[in-house]
Design a protein around this motif. Sequence first.
Motif, PDB file in Angstrom:
ATOM      1  N   UNK A  38     -51.637 -49.617 -47.700  1.00  0.00           N
ATOM      2  CA  UNK A  38     -51.383 -50.882 -47.007  1.00  0.00           C
ATOM      3  C   UNK A  38     -51.631 -52.032 -47.976  1.00  0.00           C
ATOM      4  N   UNK A  39     -51.128 -53.214 -47.634  1.00  0.00           N
ATOM      5  CA  UNK A  39     -51.288 -54.369 -48.509  1.00  0.00           C
ATOM      6  C   UNK A  39     -52.766 -54.667 -48.717  1.00  0.00           C
ATOM      7  N   UNK A  40     -53.515 -54.729 -47.634  1.00  0.00           N
ATOM      8  CA  UNK A  40     -54.946 -54.982 -47.727  1.00  0.00           C
ATOM      9  C   UNK A  40     -55.696 -53.680 -47.503  1.00  0.00           C
ATOM     10  N   UNK A  41     -56.747 -53.455 -48.296  1.00  0.00           N
ATOM     11  CA  UNK A  41     -57.512 -52.224 -48.198  1.00  0.00           C
ATOM     12  C   UNK A  41     -58.995 -52.548 -48.043  1.00  0.00           C
ATOM     13  N   UNK A  42     -59.745 -51.581 -47.548  1.00  0.00           N
ATOM     14  CA  UNK A  42     -61.198 -51.707 -47.466  1.00  0.00           C
ATOM     15  C   UNK A  42     -61.657 -52.806 -46.525  1.00  0.00           C
ATOM     16  N   UNK A  43     -62.573 -53.613 -47.001  1.00  0.00           N
ATOM     17  CA  UNK A  43     -63.178 -54.671 -46.198  1.00  0.00           C
ATOM     18  C   UNK A  43     -62.142 -55.708 -45.771  1.00  0.00           C
TER      19      UNK A  43
END
Length: 97
Positions: A38-43
């Motif tokens: 995904x574009x944003x990962x983790x926190x």
Amino acid sequence: MGQGIGCKIYENCGRDCTHCAAEEAKKKARKMEPRKTTIFEGEQAEKLAAKGLKNYETYKCPVCSWIVADRSFITGIKISNFCENCGQALETEITKE
């Protein structure tokens, strides 16, 4: 010869830095498959989900995690031949899931 450029592959190998530059270029020339994520990962992804916003799937460079895919309504997902950030060659043929 060395011109003050630090050794990037072998720490304190004593070789001419043109050798290291050639070895690094060979590694980047080998095509690697982009990482589907995904574009944003983790926190960052958790914060996005908490706000109720959508996190789109994309492809990222396996070396530096730079986004290497363009998404368009006409052509779908198109992957670059190389990463614009680090120069890693990328496999552009992706199997549809």
